[in-house]
Design a protein around this motif. Structure first.
Motif, PDB file in Angstrom:
ATOM      1  N   UNK A 148       4.165  -1.951 -11.151  1.00  0.00           N
ATOM      2  CA  UNK A 148       5.158  -3.010 -10.927  1.00  0.00           C
ATOM      3  C   UNK A 148       5.706  -3.020  -9.505  1.00  0.00           C
ATOM      4  N   UNK A 149       5.738  -1.843  -8.891  1.00  0.00           N
ATOM      5  CA  UNK A 149       6.329  -1.799  -7.545  1.00  0.00           C
ATOM      6  C   UNK A 149       5.304  -2.133  -6.466  1.00  0.00           C
ATOM      7  N   UNK A 150       4.010  -1.918  -6.759  1.00  0.00           N
ATOM      8  CA  UNK A 150       2.988  -2.066  -5.716  1.00  0.00           C
ATOM      9  C   UNK A 150       2.331  -3.447  -5.715  1.00  0.00           C
ATOM     10  N   UNK A 151       2.237  -4.087  -6.880  1.00  0.00           N
ATOM     11  CA  UNK A 151       1.476  -5.336  -6.971  1.00  0.00           C
ATOM     12  C   UNK A 151       2.335  -6.483  -7.482  1.00  0.00           C
ATOM     13  N   UNK A 152       2.098  -7.675  -6.910  1.00  0.00           N
ATOM     14  CA  UNK A 152       2.848  -8.857  -7.351  1.00  0.00           C
ATOM     15  C   UNK A 152       1.918 -10.070  -7.370  1.00  0.00           C
ATOM     16  N   UNK A 153       2.191 -11.024  -8.272  1.00  0.00           N
ATOM     17  CA  UNK A 153       1.357 -12.233  -8.335  1.00  0.00           C
ATOM     18  C   UNK A 153       1.345 -12.980  -7.002  1.00  0.00           C
ATOM     19  N   UNK A 154       0.297 -13.782  -6.791  1.00  0.00           N
ATOM     20  CA  UNK A 154       0.178 -14.565  -5.560  1.00  0.00           C
ATOM     21  C   UNK A 154       1.221 -15.674  -5.460  1.00  0.00           C
ATOM     22  N   UNK A 155       1.184 -16.382  -4.327  1.00  0.00           N
ATOM     23  CA  UNK A 155       2.290 -17.284  -4.010  1.00  0.00           C
ATOM     24  C   UNK A 155       2.155 -18.714  -4.529  1.00  0.00           C
ATOM     25  N   UNK A 157      -7.841   4.254   2.192  1.00  0.00           N
ATOM     26  CA  UNK A 157      -7.753   2.793   2.380  1.00  0.00           C
ATOM     27  C   UNK A 157      -6.743   2.150   1.427  1.00  0.00           C
ATOM     28  N   UNK A 158      -6.495   2.841   0.327  1.00  0.00           N
ATOM     29  CA  UNK A 158      -5.608   2.260  -0.681  1.00  0.00           C
ATOM     30  C   UNK A 158      -6.370   1.360  -1.637  1.00  0.00           C
ATOM     31  N   UNK A 159      -5.672   0.372  -2.170  1.00  0.00           N
ATOM     32  CA  UNK A 159      -6.231  -0.495  -3.197  1.00  0.00           C
ATOM     33  C   UNK A 159      -6.812  -1.761  -2.562  1.00  0.00           C
ATOM     34  N   UNK A 160      -8.015  -2.152  -2.977  1.00  0.00           N
ATOM     35  CA  UNK A 160      -8.602  -3.407  -2.507  1.00  0.00           C
ATOM     36  C   UNK A 160      -8.886  -4.285  -3.715  1.00  0.00           C
ATOM     37  N   UNK A 161      -8.495  -5.542  -3.651  1.00  0.00           N
ATOM     38  CA  UNK A 161      -8.759  -6.462  -4.757  1.00  0.00           C
ATOM     39  C   UNK A 161      -9.620  -7.613  -4.263  1.00  0.00           C
ATOM     40  N   UNK A 162     -10.735  -7.854  -4.966  1.00  0.00           N
ATOM     41  CA  UNK A 162     -11.546  -9.033  -4.678  1.00  0.00           C
ATOM     42  C   UNK A 162     -10.956 -10.192  -5.491  1.00  0.00           C
ATOM     43  N   UNK A 163      -9.999 -10.886  -4.884  1.00  0.00           N
ATOM     44  CA  UNK A 163      -9.211 -11.881  -5.622  1.00  0.00           C
ATOM     45  C   UNK A 163     -10.038 -13.036  -6.175  1.00  0.00           C
ATOM     46  N   UNK A 164     -11.130 -13.328  -5.500  1.00  0.00           N
ATOM     47  CA  UNK A 164     -12.040 -14.386  -5.950  1.00  0.00           C
ATOM     48  C   UNK A 164     -12.508 -14.123  -7.388  1.00  0.00           C
ATOM     49  N   UNK A 165     -12.735 -12.850  -7.715  1.00  0.00           N
ATOM     50  CA  UNK A 165     -13.270 -12.472  -9.030  1.00  0.00           C
ATOM     51  C   UNK A 165     -12.179 -12.122 -10.053  1.00  0.00           C
ATOM     52  N   UNK A 166     -10.940 -12.057  -9.610  1.00  0.00           N
ATOM     53  CA  UNK A 166      -9.831 -11.681 -10.510  1.00  0.00           C
ATOM     54  C   UNK A 166      -9.572 -12.806 -11.510  1.00  0.00           C
ATOM     55  N   UNK A 167      -9.385 -12.457 -12.811  1.00  0.00           N
ATOM     56  CA  UNK A 167      -9.066 -13.506 -13.790  1.00  0.00           C
ATOM     57  C   UNK A 167      -7.580 -13.531 -14.129  1.00  0.00           C
ATOM     58  N   UNK A 186       0.818  -1.223   0.000  1.00  0.00           N
ATOM     59  CA  UNK A 186       0.000   0.000   0.000  1.00  0.00           C
ATOM     60  C   UNK A 186       0.849   1.270   0.000  1.00  0.00           C
ATOM     61  N   UNK A 187       2.036   1.192   0.595  1.00  0.00           N
ATOM     62  CA  UNK A 187       2.919   2.371   0.592  1.00  0.00           C
ATOM     63  C   UNK A 187       3.306   2.728  -0.853  1.00  0.00           C
ATOM     64  N   UNK A 188       3.556   1.687  -1.654  1.00  0.00           N
ATOM     65  CA  UNK A 188       3.912   1.935  -3.063  1.00  0.00           C
ATOM     66  C   UNK A 188       2.700   2.418  -3.860  1.00  0.00           C
ATOM     67  N   UNK A 189       1.507   1.915  -3.503  1.00  0.00           N
ATOM     68  CA  UNK A 189       0.280   2.398  -4.156  1.00  0.00           C
ATOM     69  C   UNK A 189       0.188   3.915  -3.952  1.00  0.00           C
ATOM     70  N   UNK A 190       0.401   4.330  -2.717  1.00  0.00           N
ATOM     71  CA  UNK A 190       0.358   5.770  -2.404  1.00  0.00           C
ATOM     72  C   UNK A 190       1.376   6.542  -3.236  1.00  0.00           C
ATOM     73  N   UNK A 191       2.552   5.952  -3.383  1.00  0.00           N
ATOM     74  CA  UNK A 191       3.611   6.626  -4.147  1.00  0.00           C
ATOM     75  C   UNK A 191       3.199   6.795  -5.623  1.00  0.00           C
ATOM     76  N   UNK A 192       2.544   5.747  -6.197  1.00  0.00           N
ATOM     77  CA  UNK A 192       2.061   5.881  -7.581  1.00  0.00           C
ATOM     78  C   UNK A 192       1.079   7.042  -7.688  1.00  0.00           C
ATOM     79  N   UNK A 193       0.142   7.122  -6.691  1.00  0.00           N
ATOM     80  CA  UNK A 193      -0.860   8.195  -6.712  1.00  0.00           C
ATOM     81  C   UNK A 193      -0.168   9.554  -6.618  1.00  0.00           C
ATOM     82  N   UNK A 194       0.804   9.637  -5.722  1.00  0.00           N
ATOM     83  CA  UNK A 194       1.534  10.888  -5.501  1.00  0.00           C
ATOM     84  C   UNK A 194       2.304  11.298  -6.770  1.00  0.00           C
TER      85      UNK A 194
END
Lengths: 394, 356
Positions: free
Chosen positions: A287-294, A267-277, A235-243
């Motif tokens: 690239x700095x804020x989001x990464x694929x799951x484990x 609140x930052x970014x929220x993802x409903x992963x269940x619905x993500x394709x 979320x810190x990186x999300x804020x930086x993108x917005x800034x």
């Protein structure tokens, strides 16, 4: 001494800022008669607007049925240097990484036996040595194989597998594309070098759905990395993108194809992963804020090809998720089963996708042991005509 | 000189020996990357280690002299490591940050073109053309050269709404992913091939030749022990020529190129798509194909002007509609645009909602 040709038309292609293939030709033509006569013939093509290459005859190295593309000029008296102009396909290392030592060794051998012209790389992925004579094929093969290189595939065979840069230099790769490619290439050496299939079979491995290797468009078996579970958010990186001026609502939230993202300044970014394709848009743009799951793995898709014969096809999903860990036995076994079924059912020059299309998905899936799943289709059938097998009538 | 002992079925050398130490150390542990300029990016690992990539264009067709020259540069600044991309770019892998400016300077001095990263035109995937292929209707390397001379700034500096993938195929065999590119040029024939019956008898297998035709235009000609072609059915794909060379499809007067648009291979935002026909035919006009160059530039610049940020050409066209695409680009719509091949029914408009 190589003959020098007047090339007024090709000289026009030495002008302009983009790197010029004519300059490359001319460099090689200083030493090689194949390159100089090739240049002469190419100038003639530019004048008359047609090519002068004949179909390949059968040429190659002992014990192999492929790896060399026979090519002869249809004007051998006019351009004797390219009476033979065969291409040698060298199986590239995974991810096209090289050391300069390796490149120099290959260049030295190629200058001794061929035109000095190459393609880095051919469309399938091989390193292409462009233009030599039949009698030089064995020496080239002896020299190159003795320092660790082998020929790639050609004809109705397993073609040289290739992959994206993968985990070597990309944070999005969900699978080890380089290792998978190396491992399946070793597994299918016989099928690559001794063509015995109905037609070509290509395998391309991409680490994620960005698909930098265009696997989904041009591989009979497309292996595309993906994940299960939640996209990781910083979320810190999300804020930086917005800034830094990114309009997160317009560029990320509104462009999400499944509408599974929301954004709030606090609140930052929220993802409903269940619905993500798992399309990769948000990850690729932040690239700095989001990464694929484990939980990493791949989707296996089958069938893509260029338009010949009855139209271009994209690969479609067969196995929605498979874990890929060395020695990749499940993948290798599945691939062998797919090829067996295709070999049994395909006519000459029919690709696996075309055979599945004509025979139906069911016999293919039953043979390879994969159940029907909604992930395999865009939609179920629309017309009420369908088969019932005896085993379905309980 | 005696030849060394040949080895068979050894496969390619293991990739690991070609990886720079920083990549070996951080393999699979990269955290993020940033595009620093149109041709330079940095990848940062979990460990904090960095690798800088400097991307330069190549014409794909390289002499050994050039391979040695790029090797000299990689020796000087990259400890002897480099790679190539799936789009024929050369990537210098710089582990030492101090070397980035130095290699950039030397590459510029030596006339290399740095760029192609990000929302730009990257290098062009293409085929052999008249340089080496038997079935080429046009030259691929030449078309790439003249296109990229004109679009040079879109590789080196200018930004676009999203990346634009160009491709050139010298015939409909389409080696490379031409059929799923943002803008692609494909060589086409327009006349039924001529048959050299004497040679067909000698060289061709009749059933294979008949089976090669996607439109069933070929049938046996028992009197000549050869085949005949129904001109009303032939769509000039040239597949018969590939299996039976005495059926000659080359026709310098009538061969030329088509331009197709709107394809992509990634799944980002929307599914991968095929490219679709924009311009059915332009004459081969070597050495610089001015009509083709200006047609491609027009499509690219119309897209650049009208698309939203992050939209690929195909996504932009789907949003505005193909009827709007033809209007905005001023491209004429012809009978050739109406599909009458395998997947035709999917392309007909089954709605009365459309734009003027």
């Amino acid at each position: 001494m190589a003959k020098k040709y007047e090339t007024p038309l090709l000289d026009e292609l030495e002008k302009g800022p983009w790197p010029s293939f004519v300059k490359e030709f001319k460099k090689a033509a200083k030493r090689s008669e194949i390159a100089s006569d090739g240049l002469g013939q190419l100038e003639k093509s530019y004048r008359t607007k047609r090519g002068y290459w004949k179909h390949g005859g059968i040429v190659g190295v002992l014990g192999y049925g492929g790896g060399v593309i026979g090519r002869y000029s249809s004007l051998p008296e006019e351009f004797p240097g390219v009476a033979h102009n065969h291409t040698v396909r060298i199986n590239q290392p995974s991810g096209w990484f090289y050391t300069t030592k390796a490149l120099r060794e290959i260049s030295d051998i190629w200058d001794r036996y061929g035109s000095g012209l190459t393609n880095f790389h051919g469309s399938t992925g091989d390193m292409i040595l462009l233009g030599t004579r039949t009698e030089n094929l064995e020496p080239i093969f002896a020299e190159l194989s003795s320092i660790g290189w082998d020929l790639g595939g050609s004809g109705s065979a397993m073609r040289t597998p290739s992959c994206c840069v993968g985990p070597a230099r990309c944070e999005w790769s969900n699978i080890d594309t380089l290792d998978i490619t190396y491992s399946i290439t070793q597994e299918f050496q016989d099928e690559m070098h001794r063509p015995a299939f109905p037609y070509k079979f290509k395998i391309k491995t991409a680490g994620c759905a960005v698909d930098c290797i265009a696997s989904i468009a041009r591989a009979d078996l497309s292996i595309i990395g993906t994940w299960k579970g939640n996209i990781k958010i910083d979320q810190a990186e999300v804020k930086r993108y917005a800034k830094n001026g990114m309009d997160i609502q317009a560029e990320i939230v509104d462009m999400c194809p499944t509408e599974c993202i929301s954004y709030d300044k606090k609140e930052g970014l929220t993802i409903n992963n269940e619905e993500c394709n798992r399309c990769m848009h948000c990850i690729a743009k932040m690239t700095k804020a989001l990464r694929p799951g484990d939980i990493k793995g791949a989707t296996l898709l089958v069938g893509s090809k260029a338009p010949i014969v009855v139209g271009a096809m994209l690969s479609w999903v067969i196995v929605p998720f498979i874990e890929l860990k060395p020695p990749y036995q499940e993948l290798k076994d599945l691939t062998r089963k797919m090829i067996e079924w295709w070999d049994e059912n395909g006519r000459a020059r029919e690709r696996i996708g075309e055979v599945i299309e004509s025979k139906g998905m069911r016999p293919f899936l039953e043979y390879i042991g994969v159940p029907p799943m909604p992930q395999q289709v865009k939609a179920p059938r629309r017309d009420p005509f369908f088969f019932w097998a005896k085993t379905d009538l309980k | 000189m005696a030849l060394p002992q040949r080895k068979t079925d050894i496969g390619p050398p293991h990739y690991e020996q070609f990886l720079p130490p920083v990549i070996k150390k951080n393999y699979g542990k990269w955290k993020y990357h940033e595009i620093l300029s149109p041709g330079i990016m940095v990848h940062v690992a979990e460990s904090g280690d960095e690798i800088y990539t400097v991307r330069v264009a190549s014409p794909r067709l390289l002499s050994t002299d050039t391979i040695r020259e790029i090797s000299d540069i990689a020796d000087k600044y990259c400890n002897g490591y480099l790679r190539f991309t799936s789009r024929n770019n050369i990537e210098f892998l710089v582990s030492n940050k101090k070397n980035v400016e130095l290699i950039k300077k030397e590459l510029k001095e030596k006339g290399y073109t740095i760029g192609g990263i990000g929302s730009r035109v990257s290098n062009v995937v293409h085929t052999q053309g008249w340089v080496h292929c038997h079935s080429a209707c046009t030259d691929a390397s030449g078309l790439v050269k003249v296109l990229m001379d004109e679009l040079y700034e879109y590789f080196t500096t200018k930004e676009l709404p999203n990346k634009v993938r160009l491709a050139v195929a010298c015939c409909v065999n389409m080696c490379g992913a031409v059929h799923c590119s943002d803008i692609a040029i494909v060589g086409v024939h327009r006349k039924t091939p001529t048959i050299n019956h004497e040679m067909v008898v000698k060289l061709c297998e009749i059933p294979t030749t008949i089976a090669s035709c996607p439109t069933r235009a070929i049938s046996p000609d028992p009197a000549k022990k050869s085949v005949k072609i129904n001109e009303d059915k032939c769509m000039y794909c040239g597949n018969c020529f590939t299996v039976c060379p005495p059926i000659d499809i080359h026709d310098p007067e009538n061969d030329g190129v088509s331009i197709v648009v709107g394809g992509k291979v990634s799944s980002l935002r929307s599914d991968p798509k095929f490219s679709k026909l924009a311009i059915p035919f332009l004459y081969n006009n070597p050495p610089r194909w001015p009509e083709v160059v200006s047609a491609v530039k027009n499509i690219l610049e119309t897209y650049a002007k009208h698309a939203k940020k992050h939209e690929r050409i195909g996504e932009w066209i789907e949003r505005i509609g193909w009827e709007r695409f033809f209007k905005l680009t001023g491209i004429e719509f012809t009978f050739q645009h109406l599909d009458d091949f395998t997947f035709a029914r999917e392309t007909f408009r089954t709605s009365a909602a459309f734009k003027w």
